[in-house]
Design an enzyme around this catalytic site. Structure first.
Site, PDB file in Angstrom:
ATOM      1  N   ASP A  77       0.850  -1.196   0.000  1.00 31.06           N
ATOM      2  CA  ASP A  77       0.000   0.000   0.000  1.00 31.06           C
ATOM      3  C   ASP A  77       0.884   1.243   0.000  1.00 31.06           C
ATOM      4  O   ASP A  77       2.010   1.214   0.506  1.00 31.06           O
ATOM      5  CB  ASP A  77      -0.911   0.016   1.229  1.00 31.06           C
ATOM      6  CG  ASP A  77      -1.943  -1.085   1.198  1.00 31.06           C
ATOM      7  OD1 ASP A  77      -2.400  -1.442   0.094  1.00 31.06           O
ATOM      8  OD2 ASP A  77      -2.311  -1.604   2.281  1.00 31.06           O
ATOM      9  N   ASP A 132      -7.109  -1.252  -4.524  1.00 32.66           N
ATOM     10  CA  ASP A 132      -8.149  -0.872  -3.561  1.00 32.66           C
ATOM     11  C   ASP A 132      -9.028   0.245  -4.115  1.00 32.66           C
ATOM     12  O   ASP A 132     -10.257   0.212  -3.991  1.00 32.66           O
ATOM     13  CB  ASP A 132      -7.515  -0.402  -2.247  1.00 32.66           C
ATOM     14  CG  ASP A 132      -6.716  -1.483  -1.556  1.00 32.66           C
ATOM     15  OD1 ASP A 132      -7.076  -2.665  -1.705  1.00 32.66           O
ATOM     16  OD2 ASP A 132      -5.740  -1.145  -0.870  1.00 32.66           O
TER      17      ASP A 132
END
Length: 209
Positions: A138, A171
């Site tokens: 991430d 995401d």
């Protein structure tokens, strides 16, 4: 050709997601020392890894990650078949694009889970095998608030965390796809609803005869 353009959207999400993740891994330092401010203090690039599900949640078991990865693998085939089905049924173009985005995001994070434990050597130290135990990379950090959450708060209580989770391209693609479906579901399914009502009306008239 009609299938290729929509599956191509999913492929584009996967490629972009993986390029960004690998650039972050090889070009940025991990954690706060490597943090890069993009827009003031509220939007940053911050390299971190996520061993579990969205928002950092995990299955509390030795085989939790394996179960999660296996579920993602099954979901990938399920979403892929569903995308093929709705293309064949000529459903609303906007809806098909959203499902393609969700598929691309799902596969993007699945690649991390399946391979990154080996490719990037980022599996947790206690993982029984690096395969299927990779951590998701991430990097996008919207810094709205961070601090300690009281113990009584379910799931996140008793930890120091950020209000907005750090996320990646995959995401974002899933989130945007789901959000658009929720906002425009009336428009996406209007034709199907009208056809269903026409069919019910026809059956009613036939029974009346």
């Amino acid at each position: 050709m009609k299938y290729l353009k929509y599956f191509g959207i999913a492929l584009a999400v996967i490629i972009l997601d993986q390029i960004v993740k690998l650039l972050v891994h090889y070009q940025m330092d991990f954690g706060t020392p490597g943090q890069i401010k993009i827009f003031g203090d509220w939007f940053k690039l911050h390299y971190t890894t996520n061993p579990g599900m969205a928002f950092g949640m995990q299955l509390g078991s030795e085989y939790g990650k394996l179960i999660l990865t296996s579920f993602r693998l099954v979901a990938m085939f399920g979403i892929g078949y569903y995308l093929y089905y709705i293309i064949d049924k000529k459903m609303h173009v906007g809806y098909i694009i959203c499902i393609a985005m969700i598929l691309g995001g799902a596969i993007g994070n699945l690649i991390d889970s399946v391979f990154y434990g080996v490719w990037l050597n980022n599996a947790p130290y206690n993982a029984p095998t690096p395969w299927l135990h990779g951590q998701v990379v991430d990097m996008f950090y919207i810094d709205i608030w961070e601090g300690y959450i009281p113990d009584w708060v379910p799931l996140w209580g008793g930890s120091y965390t950020a209000l907005w989770p750090i996320f990646n391209i995959a995401d974002a693609s899933i989130f945007i796809g789901v959000a658009i479906i929720l906002v425009f579901q009336g428009r996406f399914f209007k034709e199907d609803k009208a056809e269903e009502e026409d069919e019910i009306q026809k059956q009613f008239l036939q029974e009346g005869e």
